[in-house]
Design a protein around this motif. Structure first.
Motif, PDB file in Angstrom:
ATOM      1  N   LYS A   1      11.852  -4.858  -3.152  1.00  0.00           N
ATOM      2  CA  LYS A   1      12.650  -5.491  -2.105  1.00  0.00           C
ATOM      3  C   LYS A   1      12.721  -4.643  -0.832  1.00  0.00           C
ATOM      4  O   LYS A   1      13.082  -5.153   0.234  1.00  0.00           O
ATOM      5  CB  LYS A   1      14.069  -5.740  -2.608  1.00  0.00           C
ATOM      6  CG  LYS A   1      14.832  -4.485  -2.982  1.00  0.00           C
ATOM      7  CD  LYS A   1      16.233  -4.820  -3.459  1.00  0.00           C
ATOM      8  CE  LYS A   1      17.015  -3.552  -3.815  1.00  0.00           C
ATOM      9  NZ  LYS A   1      18.394  -3.861  -4.269  1.00  0.00           N
ATOM     10  N   GLU A   2      12.395  -3.341  -0.929  1.00  0.00           N
ATOM     11  CA  GLU A   2      12.520  -2.463   0.225  1.00  0.00           C
ATOM     12  C   GLU A   2      11.275  -2.563   1.115  1.00  0.00           C
ATOM     13  O   GLU A   2      10.168  -2.807   0.632  1.00  0.00           O
ATOM     14  CB  GLU A   2      12.738  -1.003  -0.203  1.00  0.00           C
ATOM     15  CG  GLU A   2      11.614  -0.409  -1.019  1.00  0.00           C
ATOM     16  CD  GLU A   2      11.786  -0.654  -2.509  1.00  0.00           C
ATOM     17  OE1 GLU A   2      11.006  -0.071  -3.291  1.00  0.00           O
ATOM     18  OE2 GLU A   2      12.698  -1.423  -2.888  1.00  0.00           O
ATOM     19  N   PRO A   3      11.444  -2.367   2.432  1.00  0.00           N
ATOM     20  CA  PRO A   3      10.300  -2.399   3.358  1.00  0.00           C
ATOM     21  C   PRO A   3       9.551  -1.069   3.345  1.00  0.00           C
ATOM     22  O   PRO A   3      10.122  -0.014   3.032  1.00  0.00           O
ATOM     23  CB  PRO A   3      10.962  -2.634   4.716  1.00  0.00           C
ATOM     24  CG  PRO A   3      12.307  -1.986   4.579  1.00  0.00           C
ATOM     25  CD  PRO A   3      12.724  -2.176   3.143  1.00  0.00           C
ATOM     26  N   TYR A   4       8.277  -1.140   3.718  1.00  0.00           N
ATOM     27  CA  TYR A   4       7.457   0.054   3.894  1.00  0.00           C
ATOM     28  C   TYR A   4       6.884   0.014   5.311  1.00  0.00           C
ATOM     29  O   TYR A   4       5.910  -0.683   5.581  1.00  0.00           O
ATOM     30  CB  TYR A   4       6.348   0.111   2.846  1.00  0.00           C
ATOM     31  CG  TYR A   4       6.876   0.436   1.463  1.00  0.00           C
ATOM     32  CD1 TYR A   4       6.902   1.752   1.011  1.00  0.00           C
ATOM     33  CD2 TYR A   4       7.385  -0.561   0.632  1.00  0.00           C
ATOM     34  CE1 TYR A   4       7.410   2.064  -0.238  1.00  0.00           C
ATOM     35  CE2 TYR A   4       7.891  -0.262  -0.626  1.00  0.00           C
ATOM     36  CZ  TYR A   4       7.903   1.053  -1.052  1.00  0.00           C
ATOM     37  OH  TYR A   4       8.419   1.370  -2.289  1.00  0.00           O
ATOM     38  N   PRO A   5       7.517   0.755   6.236  1.00  0.00           N
ATOM     39  CA  PRO A   5       7.106   0.678   7.640  1.00  0.00           C
ATOM     40  C   PRO A   5       5.854   1.497   7.933  1.00  0.00           C
ATOM     41  O   PRO A   5       5.578   2.502   7.267  1.00  0.00           O
ATOM     42  CB  PRO A   5       8.312   1.250   8.388  1.00  0.00           C
ATOM     43  CG  PRO A   5       8.945   2.189   7.413  1.00  0.00           C
ATOM     44  CD  PRO A   5       8.698   1.612   6.044  1.00  0.00           C
ATOM     45  N   ASP A   6       5.110   1.054   8.922  1.00  0.00           N
ATOM     46  CA  ASP A   6       3.979   1.839   9.418  1.00  0.00           C
ATOM     47  C   ASP A   6       3.870   1.644  10.922  1.00  0.00           C
ATOM     48  O   ASP A   6       4.346   0.656  11.480  1.00  0.00           O
ATOM     49  CB  ASP A   6       2.674   1.426   8.727  1.00  0.00           C
ATOM     50  CG  ASP A   6       2.249  -0.002   9.060  1.00  0.00           C
ATOM     51  OD1 ASP A   6       1.771  -0.231  10.187  1.00  0.00           O
ATOM     52  OD2 ASP A   6       2.406  -0.887   8.194  1.00  0.00           O
ATOM     53  N   LEU A   7       3.250   2.602  11.563  1.00  0.00           N
ATOM     54  CA  LEU A   7       2.954   2.537  12.995  1.00  0.00           C
ATOM     55  C   LEU A   7       1.438   2.545  13.152  1.00  0.00           C
ATOM     56  O   LEU A   7       0.759   3.434  12.645  1.00  0.00           O
ATOM     57  CB  LEU A   7       3.549   3.737  13.740  1.00  0.00           C
ATOM     58  CG  LEU A   7       5.067   3.938  13.656  1.00  0.00           C
ATOM     59  CD1 LEU A   7       5.479   5.184  14.454  1.00  0.00           C
ATOM     60  CD2 LEU A   7       5.824   2.720  14.138  1.00  0.00           C
ATOM     61  N   THR A   8       0.905   1.546  13.853  1.00  0.00           N
ATOM     62  CA  THR A   8      -0.539   1.441  14.059  1.00  0.00           C
ATOM     63  C   THR A   8      -0.849   1.541  15.540  1.00  0.00           C
ATOM     64  O   THR A   8      -0.326   0.767  16.356  1.00  0.00           O
ATOM     65  CB  THR A   8      -1.083   0.111  13.501  1.00  0.00           C
ATOM     66  OG1 THR A   8      -0.793   0.031  12.106  1.00  0.00           O
ATOM     67  CG2 THR A   8      -2.596   0.034  13.701  1.00  0.00           C
ATOM     68  N   PHE A   9      -1.683   2.520  15.896  1.00  0.00           N
ATOM     69  CA  PHE A   9      -2.106   2.745  17.277  1.00  0.00           C
ATOM     70  C   PHE A   9      -3.508   2.150  17.436  1.00  0.00           C
ATOM     71  O   PHE A   9      -4.459   2.619  16.805  1.00  0.00           O
ATOM     72  CB  PHE A   9      -2.105   4.228  17.596  1.00  0.00           C
ATOM     73  CG  PHE A   9      -0.737   4.860  17.541  1.00  0.00           C
ATOM     74  CD1 PHE A   9      -0.022   5.090  18.706  1.00  0.00           C
ATOM     75  CD2 PHE A   9      -0.171   5.216  16.317  1.00  0.00           C
ATOM     76  CE1 PHE A   9       1.242   5.669  18.656  1.00  0.00           C
ATOM     77  CE2 PHE A   9       1.084   5.794  16.264  1.00  0.00           C
ATOM     78  CZ  PHE A   9       1.800   6.014  17.426  1.00  0.00           C
ATOM     79  N   ASN A  10      -3.618   1.107  18.254  1.00  0.00           N
ATOM     80  CA  ASN A  10      -4.884   0.389  18.432  1.00  0.00           C
ATOM     81  C   ASN A  10      -5.535   0.759  19.760  1.00  0.00           C
ATOM     82  O   ASN A  10      -4.909   0.684  20.819  1.00  0.00           O
ATOM     83  CB  ASN A  10      -4.653  -1.120  18.386  1.00  0.00           C
ATOM     84  CG  ASN A  10      -4.220  -1.588  17.010  1.00  0.00           C
ATOM     85  OD1 ASN A  10      -4.915  -1.380  16.026  1.00  0.00           O
ATOM     86  ND2 ASN A  10      -3.048  -2.206  16.942  1.00  0.00           N
ATOM     87  N   LEU A  11      -6.797   1.147  19.682  1.00  0.00           N
ATOM     88  CA  LEU A  11      -7.593   1.453  20.865  1.00  0.00           C
ATOM     89  C   LEU A  11      -8.757   0.479  20.960  1.00  0.00           C
ATOM     90  O   LEU A  11      -9.465   0.259  19.974  1.00  0.00           O
ATOM     91  CB  LEU A  11      -8.151   2.880  20.809  1.00  0.00           C
ATOM     92  CG  LEU A  11      -7.171   4.050  20.901  1.00  0.00           C
ATOM     93  CD1 LEU A  11      -7.941   5.361  20.759  1.00  0.00           C
ATOM     94  CD2 LEU A  11      -6.398   4.011  22.196  1.00  0.00           C
ATOM     95  N   THR A  12      -8.937  -0.111  22.126  1.00  0.00           N
ATOM     96  CA  THR A  12     -10.153  -0.882  22.394  1.00  0.00           C
ATOM     97  C   THR A  12     -11.037  -0.023  23.272  1.00  0.00           C
ATOM     98  O   THR A  12     -10.639   0.376  24.378  1.00  0.00           O
ATOM     99  CB  THR A  12      -9.831  -2.204  23.110  1.00  0.00           C
ATOM    100  OG1 THR A  12      -8.928  -2.966  22.304  1.00  0.00           O
ATOM    101  CG2 THR A  12     -11.105  -3.014  23.334  1.00  0.00           C
ATOM    102  N   ILE A  13     -12.227   0.305  22.776  1.00  0.00           N
ATOM    103  CA  ILE A  13     -13.105   1.237  23.477  1.00  0.00           C
ATOM    104  C   ILE A  13     -14.462   0.592  23.747  1.00  0.00           C
ATOM    105  O   ILE A  13     -14.866  -0.363  23.070  1.00  0.00           O
ATOM    106  CB  ILE A  13     -13.298   2.538  22.674  1.00  0.00           C
ATOM    107  CG1 ILE A  13     -13.991   2.240  21.344  1.00  0.00           C
ATOM    108  CG2 ILE A  13     -11.969   3.234  22.447  1.00  0.00           C
ATOM    109  CD1 ILE A  13     -14.298   3.488  20.533  1.00  0.00           C
TER     110      ILE A  13
END
Length: 281
Positions: free
Chosen positions: A257-269
């Motif tokens: 039931k608990e969330p699992y957060p993430d941060l995603t840094f997206n680069l378009t190159i």
């Protein structure tokens, strides 16, 4: 699977078919100015020369006083004396166990080409600065305190997902902990080769805790900056950055039931053709 490897602070390599393109990123400084480091001041006072008085028959002059140098006190306004810091460290770590995580960690996380910015609160490390000569910050070996287990989920190296140098950690009287380690990582990305090798490619760096859920360790962007810091990237990298943005995701699994957060840094190159790259120089 066709892959692109982004190697922070060292090189960026794009692999497809049987060829490997390596693009050196020069001009990246490994010195990080630290606003928390203060140099003790010093000054010198040189006595004014005594004027020479001439008389008709006698010329006299007073000897010059030897130059004197004021010795700075063994303290700065932010760290107190060595005795203050010694007592403070003994007090803070008397019952401190780095194997035990603090409660309700609100982690601030940022990424640049050469380092991470990781910031959190550990209430066990608070103190009253007035009781320790005004010391408001300690610089300690990073292995002395508990640290979050943030990793790169889409690493191309499952053994060494992130390699960080064990730089010092800053601990403030408020219980704030700041760690800015230089790091190296290799990420896996999918390529579209419709216009190889000059097509646009999107690469993401996905970070999150390896073991803690969002109720124990929540993630957010350092300084509210939802981009990757590319200030150390210069024109000779061989790639043009078309887009740079980041997003936070709270993922839920069927088991829990608990969330699992993430941060995603997206680069378009986009790779710069050779003749255009020469013009940029």
């Amino acid at each position: 699977m066709i892959k692109i490897f982004i190697l922070c602070a060292v090189f960026v390599a794009v692999a497809y078919g049987n060829e490997l393109f390596s693009i050196q990123i020069p001009g990246i400084s490994h010195y990080i100015p630290n606003p928390y480091i203060a140099a003790p001041g010093s000054s010198s006072d040189l006595a004014d020369p005594v004027a020479i008085t001439e008389e008709v028959a006698t010329t006299t002059s007073a000897p010059l006083d030897p130059p004197t140098t004021k010795i700075p006190e063994n303290k700065t306004s932010e760290q107190g004396t060595v005795e203050d810091r010694t007592k403070l460290v003994a007090k803070l770590f008397k019952d401190y166990d780095k194997k035990v995580n603090p409660d309700d960690v609100k982690l601030k996380f940022g990424v640049s080409l050469i380092d991470f910015h990781i910031d959190w609160q550990d209430p066990r490390l608070k103190w009253n600065a007035d009781e320790y000569g005004g010391a408001t910050v300690l610089r300690l070996e990073s292995d002395m305190v508990w640290k979050p287990d943030i990793t790169l989920y889409n690493s191309a190296d499952p053994v060494n997902m992130i390699n960080c140098w064990h730089s010092n950690i800053l601990v403030f009287a408020t219980g704030e902990v700041l760690w800015v380690p230089p790091c190296k990582m290799i990420s896996r990305c999918h390529l579209t080769l419709n216009r190889e090798p000059y097509g646009e490619q999107i690469c993401g760096l996905k970070f999150g805790s390896w073991t803690f859920d969002g109720y124990i360790l929540d993630l957010d962007f350092y300084g509210g900056n939802k981009t990757m810091d590319l200030s150390d990237l210069d024109n000779s990298s061989g790639f043009e950055i078309l887009s740079n943005k980041a997003e936070k995701t709270d993922k839920f699994y069927p088991c829990c039931k608990e969330p699992y957060p993430d941060l995603t840094f997206n680069l378009t190159i986009k790779r710069i053709p050779g003749e255009e790259l020469i013009k940029k120089w």
